[in-house]
Write an enzyme that holds these catalytic residues in place. Sequence first.
Site, PDB file in Angstrom:
ATOM      1  N   GLY A 158       0.819  -1.197   0.000  1.00  0.00           N
ATOM      2  CA  GLY A 158       0.000   0.000   0.000  1.00  0.00           C
ATOM      3  C   GLY A 158       0.856   1.251   0.000  1.00  0.00           C
ATOM      4  O   GLY A 158       2.060   1.201   0.267  1.00  0.00           O
ATOM      5  N   CYS A 159       0.208   2.367  -0.311  1.00  0.00           N
ATOM      6  CA  CYS A 159       0.942   3.626  -0.432  1.00  0.00           C
ATOM      7  C   CYS A 159       1.483   4.084   0.912  1.00  0.00           C
ATOM      8  O   CYS A 159       2.669   4.397   1.036  1.00  0.00           O
ATOM      9  CB  CYS A 159       0.048   4.686  -1.064  1.00  0.00           C
ATOM     10  SG  CYS A 159      -1.567   4.857  -0.285  1.00  0.00           S
ATOM     11  N   TYR A 160       0.638   4.115   1.927  1.00  0.00           N
ATOM     12  CA  TYR A 160       1.121   4.528   3.255  1.00  0.00           C
ATOM     13  C   TYR A 160       2.213   3.579   3.773  1.00  0.00           C
ATOM     14  O   TYR A 160       3.228   4.028   4.293  1.00  0.00           O
ATOM     15  CB  TYR A 160      -0.027   4.572   4.254  1.00  0.00           C
ATOM     16  CG  TYR A 160      -1.022   5.695   4.105  1.00  0.00           C
ATOM     17  CD1 TYR A 160      -0.638   7.024   4.242  1.00  0.00           C
ATOM     18  CD2 TYR A 160      -2.374   5.438   3.885  1.00  0.00           C
ATOM     19  CE1 TYR A 160      -1.572   8.061   4.150  1.00  0.00           C
ATOM     20  CE2 TYR A 160      -3.314   6.460   3.794  1.00  0.00           C
ATOM     21  CZ  TYR A 160      -2.906   7.769   3.931  1.00  0.00           C
ATOM     22  OH  TYR A 160      -3.824   8.784   3.847  1.00  0.00           O
TER      23      TYR A 160
END
Lengths: 346, 346, 346, 346
Positions: A158-160
């Site tokens: 995921g991005c985070y």
Amino acid sequence: MTQNIRCAVIGASGYTGVELAALIARHPQMSLGGVYVSEASLDANKPLSQLHGRFLGLLDTPLTPLSEEAFAAIGTSHDVVFLATEHQVSTQLAPKLLAQGLVVMDLSGGFRFADADIYPQYYGFDHAEPELLKKAVYGLAEWNAESIKTANLVAVPGCYPTATLSALKPLKEAGLLDTQQYPVVNAVSGVTGAGRKASMVNSFCEVSLHPYGILGHRHQPEIGTHLGQDVIFTPHLGNFPRGIVSTVTVKLASDVTQAQVTEAYQNAYAGSKCVRLYDEMAGQSPSIKNVVGTSHCDLGWKVDETSGHAVLVAAIDNLLKGAAGQAIQCANLRFGLIDFPLEAAS
Amino acid sequence: MTQNIRCAVIGASGYTGVELAALIARHPQMSLGGVYVSEASLDANKPLSQLHGRFLGLLDTPLTPLSEEAFAAIGTSHDVVFLATEHQVSTQLAPKLLAQGLVVMDLSGGFRFADADIYPQYYGFDHAEPELLKKAVYGLAEWNAESIKTANLVAVPGCYPTATLSALKPLKEAGLLDTQQYPVVNAVSGVTGAGRKASMVNSFCEVSLHPYGILGHRHQPEIGTHLGQDVIFTPHLGNFPRGIVSTVTVKLASDVTQAQVTEAYQNAYAGSKCVRLYDEMAGQSPSIKNVVGTSHCDLGWKVDETSGHAVLVAAIDNLLKGAAGQAIQCANLRFGLIDFPLEAAS
Amino acid sequence: MTQNIRCAVIGASGYTGVELAALIARHPQMSLGGVYVSEASLDANKPLSQLHGRFLGLLDTPLTPLSEEAFAAIGTSHDVVFLATEHQVSTQLAPKLLAQGLVVMDLSGGFRFADADIYPQYYGFDHAEPELLKKAVYGLAEWNAESIKTANLVAVPGCYPTATLSALKPLKEAGLLDTQQYPVVNAVSGVTGAGRKASMVNSFCEVSLHPYGILGHRHQPEIGTHLGQDVIFTPHLGNFPRGIVSTVTVKLASDVTQAQVTEAYQNAYAGSKCVRLYDEMAGQSPSIKNVVGTSHCDLGWKVDETSGHAVLVAAIDNLLKGAAGQAIQCANLRFGLIDFPLEAAS
Amino acid sequence: MTQNIRCAVIGASGYTGVELAALIARHPQMSLGGVYVSEASLDANKPLSQLHGRFLGLLDTPLTPLSEEAFAAIGTSHDVVFLATEHQVSTQLAPKLLAQGLVVMDLSGGFRFADADIYPQYYGFDHAEPELLKKAVYGLAEWNAESIKTANLVAVPGCYPTATLSALKPLKEAGLLDTQQYPVVNAVSGVTGAGRKASMVNSFCEVSLHPYGILGHRHQPEIGTHLGQDVIFTPHLGNFPRGIVSTVTVKLASDVTQAQVTEAYQNAYAGSKCVRLYDEMAGQSPSIKNVVGTSHCDLGWKVDETSGHAVLVAAIDNLLKGAAGQAIQCANLRFGLIDFPLEAAS
């Protein structure tokens, strides 16, 4: 240079999907094959550039409806499939694509946990492929390169988590973190992080900086699992289209110095073209504007030796290093392609 | 209602100064007297509305250059002076204004610490009035109302401390915080927080979300001092003109429940027209758009009883509750005026 | 000051509706009665402040579903109804409300044209009340004040026409325009102009400056009709939430001078508290930031005597002077209330 | 492909300068030599990437102070010099660089007019090189390609003229414009158009949509001169960093049809990789987001045959097709290099 890896993208109509298509189309060793959406999608048969006007004349490929026939034939003309689909959809498609002999790069959360128990609680469905979960490799490219090289199923992070783990792992691996206190992660993401869809929450007039998913966001266990230590993670919506800044506050193990922290980062990322280091952040710190439109991950850190804390900062483009760019990076590793470039799609 | 408190503003050309002037001009029990800038200022003698076009026709008062004569005469025609001046300038002007019999509301950092030792390290000057420091009252209006009512010198808090302390103090005062771990404060401020001046940092094309002043910002000791517990504070510049969101992660004392935290907030702010509570932040959380242009302080909280952490969120308009609005709130207390309204100036 | 005009708002959930409610609630001579939405609305029974968080604690009135019973009873407890409804809905509700003895302020386009023929072409429906069309007064407050004072049905102008007509009418009425050439109107509006609804077009990530409705926007005939001369009007979507700048280029009648144009504006708007004049726009011109949150209309002009052209500039807040503020201004005229204030709702 | 054109950039510290450096560095047939700033510049000797953080690790070249010695030696190691300097500075440097045998691409306004008389009025200085003015070729690449191929001094057009002339010239050249009425040009530019410098006007908190330079902007005669017909041009500052939308309203010659206008565009830009056509703008129109970060010029048009008017729309990135990208396009023509790519620098 003469490789030609044939790539398909499923779920190509969204912001991540079109970035994937664009990166593939510009890649000197890849070619763009099918770009698919679900049969029910209103975007079916529209040219990609009709949805994303900046690609007019560049990506005029129509979106193929993913009929059973189309799906069954993907393996005959592709080497790798990128899944930019909903989490549960990915868990359904991946085993069938693997069975066709394809390499699968999954950008959803469908294969990011070895433990199937996480899915009912954080994703709202029971995982139908617990055995496959154990085979999937977590595609944090700078940390799992060797495993990615031989993986047929890569769970692109995921991005985070990409931003946050890139900041935390050098300290964790070097044993510099206090293991009793939770690292505190505060991150702000651009609105593309919520996907391409009409909603009041994403409406221009409603967007305004605020936290969400407090103490319950599914990226909290993703970070904890792949770090090996629980964290408190609070995401925020920011009033900009793309980019993430993750600011991490940690309690260090006893007597850790700024010099040790710096050394940990330099060791971890020596030779990386993707990660850029801002030692002590004198003068400037990682920021959205320095990474948007690129696949860079910018990292800074500063230590307060008196109180034994450090603040770590990571900035990425959520659609590139946080999604499409890292997926291409994983494919480059998997097929032995160029290390870079991983630039913006436009 | 028939009071008429005569108000002067020194340092009236900036963003905080003009908000003060506007709030005073609209206040049913106040009247706006002199608005001053330093004699050297290029803005001297210009109408306020020439600098801040939205007040055209509403605040056309010219900015008076603060000559020695003008300064000496302030006391003859005013009851209270608001100082929107540089920190050290405030420390020089305040004693002279007090000697004129004026009440002084200082919006700088010049009188926020009882301990003069903080000034060389965090403000870069030796404080010339250590005795006066001890007499100044910290103007966090919801917490120090009784002291403010009789104070002649009020140190109006900084914008970040106002938001952060409003979130933390209910827990601290109720004994709900773990005193061994540092609360972690991450806050994002709009660009007006940097003041009205030409600089590359504030240039439209350069502004982009990023942290600054890491582990060394002067609001870190301000928060710690007035909380009674050290914190780690990381401010960020956001790409919006005004507003602050402060997100605070704390380790709670043993076995503290969500219900106890909620009760602490409700007790602390019962009857407040300024503070608005977002219990558990179901549905929505405090955000910039809900407070900009108002003097509200919006507060939310959520507890993870399993890990013993809570996330607290505060949102304010940095120029209003974080500066001019709170200064008026303090003056209302000091002179026994209306409790509210504290609306936007425009 | 002791009047108490009882006001209802139908269609209160949108951006204009809530501004109306807020202006009424703060008006010293009005009181806010019912705030209605259609029975089918998902927002029915929700407090206004749940939809528009900045009014938390200020406008917690729930939205009443507009049942037949509720509708039939409006006249028993109100003096005036503000319609912030769809065009055709307004044409259906207005006659029934008038029959209840209510004054109707319609903010839709339903009664802006005396000629019913315009409706099928520009609004997509046949107008069912052609006789009523002729009785409605166009609520451009500075120009039709005398008629508004006695009107029971006021058609409050559109946002673009308000800005544009405010700029053009002084020249037209003074005979200073070349009647052979079309004035060219280019205007940019904030996104609230498109209403409060989820759509891809209004999505944060999709909004970007561009023209729309070229040569066919329904505000083109509205401007032409109420000016008395056809214009070419091109609206643009801008990347900001609220505000309109309208820039109008005109060919002047022979030998018209800057002095004559200035005199025309000064005569037209002498004594107006709403209109502010920027003669020749030296130093500054009307801009979004000077009017947002206010009911001002800022006007500037400049003449090129050599070529015989003038450029006129108008700026308003589309939700206030362009909608809710002007509706209140009309109601003030109709009921003989205060002339001002017409400030922002928050 | 094996050409290697050696390029210098003078005035490399600004937004256009760094885009030039980045485009050159990525160009397969060019190499980046010296990047210069004036000796007095505070940026002298700093790496380009220190000023423009997104080029960290990519453009770390230090800015060379342009001493007399450095200037005299440019010709020994370069083929072409790009001047991103002030107008008058360009007029002083260009003849000396030409004398060194270099090709000069001037991005200032110093050589855009054959007639020296324009300079005192619009640029505030007397032009010292009137003979050289006559030899300079106006670098509107799609229209002057043949002349550019042999030019040693190219005057790269301004950003507004590039967008506007690209929209108007197809009609003008085809004889479709009414020659008695002035085309009306309204354009909005991002803030980078004002250059990289600290100023209140460009301050984040001050920027807001408004017109400027009304009836006197120096791009008005530039457009008129290179169109062959006077126009009324009103530029606006927009609240975004980069991009221009120019909306042009014209009176057509008698009986011109939509089909004729479409044909004129298709003929003018057949085969162009840079210009993209939006016939009638059904569905979408040119917009900022479709061109930012690219060297595209997007063009749309629509005709109202009844009134005999047309509205033309052009969108470009002011720093790319409006400056650096077009300069590279001219250099490609001059040296017989690739036609494209002209992508974003990052």
